[in-house]
Design an enzyme around this catalytic site. Sequence first.
Site, PDB file in Angstrom:
ATOM      1  N   LYS A  41       0.845  -1.192   0.000  1.00  9.57           N
ATOM      2  CA  LYS A  41       0.000   0.000   0.000  1.00  9.57           C
ATOM      3  C   LYS A  41       0.878   1.239   0.000  1.00  9.57           C
ATOM      4  O   LYS A  41       1.677   1.451   0.902  1.00  9.57           O
ATOM      5  CB  LYS A  41      -0.909  -0.009   1.228  1.00  9.57           C
ATOM      6  CG  LYS A  41      -1.752   1.248   1.357  1.00  9.57           C
ATOM      7  CD  LYS A  41      -2.805   1.121   2.427  1.00  9.57           C
ATOM      8  CE  LYS A  41      -3.546   2.429   2.583  1.00  9.57           C
ATOM      9  NZ  LYS A  41      -4.591   2.342   3.615  1.00  9.57           N
ATOM     10  N   LYS A  82      -2.392  -1.740  -3.835  1.00 10.38           N
ATOM     11  CA  LYS A  82      -3.167  -0.513  -3.804  1.00 10.38           C
ATOM     12  C   LYS A  82      -2.287   0.721  -3.877  1.00 10.38           C
ATOM     13  O   LYS A  82      -1.293   0.760  -3.156  1.00 10.38           O
ATOM     14  CB  LYS A  82      -3.948  -0.524  -2.487  1.00 10.38           C
ATOM     15  CG  LYS A  82      -4.696   0.697  -2.145  1.00 10.38           C
ATOM     16  CD  LYS A  82      -5.334   0.486  -0.821  1.00 10.38           C
ATOM     17  CE  LYS A  82      -5.992   1.765  -0.436  1.00 10.38           C
ATOM     18  NZ  LYS A  82      -6.452   1.750   0.917  1.00 10.38           N
TER      19      LYS A  82
HETATM   20  C1  PBG Z   1      -7.557   3.212   5.559  1.00  4.32           C
HETATM   21  C2  PBG Z   1      -7.792   3.132   4.110  1.00  4.32           C
HETATM   22  C3  PBG Z   1      -7.641   4.130   3.127  1.00  4.32           C
HETATM   23  C4  PBG Z   1      -8.109   3.581   1.939  1.00  4.32           C
HETATM   24  C5  PBG Z   1      -8.506   2.273   2.219  1.00  4.32           C
HETATM   25  N1  PBG Z   1      -8.288   2.017   3.555  1.00  4.32           N
HETATM   26  C6  PBG Z   1      -7.213   5.530   3.217  1.00  4.32           C
HETATM   27  C7  PBG Z   1      -5.837   5.892   3.539  1.00  4.32           C
HETATM   28  O1  PBG Z   1      -4.950   5.059   3.682  1.00  4.32           O
HETATM   29  O2  PBG Z   1      -5.646   7.088   3.700  1.00  4.32           O
HETATM   30  C8  PBG Z   1      -8.192   4.283   0.620  1.00  4.32           C
HETATM   31  C9  PBG Z   1      -9.193   3.740  -0.340  1.00  4.32           C
HETATM   32  C10 PBG Z   1      -9.561   4.634  -1.459  1.00  4.32           C
HETATM   33  O3  PBG Z   1      -8.932   5.683  -1.707  1.00  4.32           O
HETATM   34  O4  PBG Z   1     -10.513   4.289  -2.152  1.00  4.32           O
HETATM   35  N2  PBG Z   1      -6.243   3.317   5.971  1.00  4.32           N
END
Ligand code: PBG
Length: 329
Positions: A202, A255
């Site tokens: 991520k 992601k």
């Molecule tokens: C929680 C999380 C996030 C997303 C999914 N889980 C936000 C972040 O990390 O700031 C983002 C998903 C999206 O942008 O659709 N940590």
Amino acid sequence: MPFPEMRLRRLRRTESLRALVRETALNPGDLIYPLFIRPGEGVRSPVSSMPGVFNLSVDQAVREAEEAAVLGIGGLLLFGLPDSKDEKASGAWDDNGIVQQGLRAIKKSSAAKKLVLIADVCLCEYTSHGHCGVVIQTKDGGYDVDNDPSLELLARTGASLARAGADIVAPSDMMDGRVASIRAALDADGNANTPILSYASKFASAFYGPFREAADSAPQFGDRRSYQMDGANLREAMREIDLDLEEGADMILMKPAMPYLDVVHAARENFDVPIGAYQVSGEYSMLHAAFEKGWLERDRTMLESLIGIRRAGADFIVTYFAKDAAKLL
Ligand code: PBG
């Protein structure tokens, strides 16, 4: 045998020929639909930066789940907007938390048998400061997101979500060691059969912007770059995956998706576990902005974006387009 004997256009002449030689398939069952659950009843509040996406009260989330099941969608990914936030993210691990309530309600509905219910495990929607872990003051007057104390809260959250009925728990916080902590908590709680889908790779991405409005989870100070990965790093992404699998992750989630297709592909080449990719909020919103302007054709662009993610190597895709795409497929 080169041209003129060989002509690749021969196999492109008709739709039935093209269908016969098509290398990558996209099915509704490959798609996971994110839902944002909030308190109340009969509430569907639109997210302004994400056309077609709503914050839903539990009863409305059940309706969405039933609709998704009829469309043949593979599953749901659940996020929560709690009534109140605090330093310890109590709403995340409260057995009566908003996602826990949503899970129990969807489990009782007709959708339960058809959909895989995935619960996102993170603290940022539940902490007053909006960070994904416990925040401490540092000696120099700054702050730090403290890794090890965060693990205990994440483990509690995962265990609570599994008790409420999550078929899969999906940690997205990016703390080191969270997969092992959550695995131990699930096992100790009699949920040795609950799989972990780890957001192993991520990246700290600007493409999460609209999500932070949808989930009300923007950090109140600083940013997430001390825990989410640097977008320039592919080898590090492989190390993250390796470690998460060693800690017991059953599947991995990559992601964002579109700006990181090379990372999805590298994961596919290197690891023989099921791989998902998350087409995140900003990917959805930028395409929508172009649809609204008439600059891109909605249906074709949407499906092309999803096929691209599958072709790169993702087995399944988390996408806000899940319902719209399933209707076309
Ligand atoms: C929680 C999380 C996030 C997303 C999914 N889980 C936000 C972040 O990390 O700031 C983002 C998903 C999206 O942008 O659709 N940590």
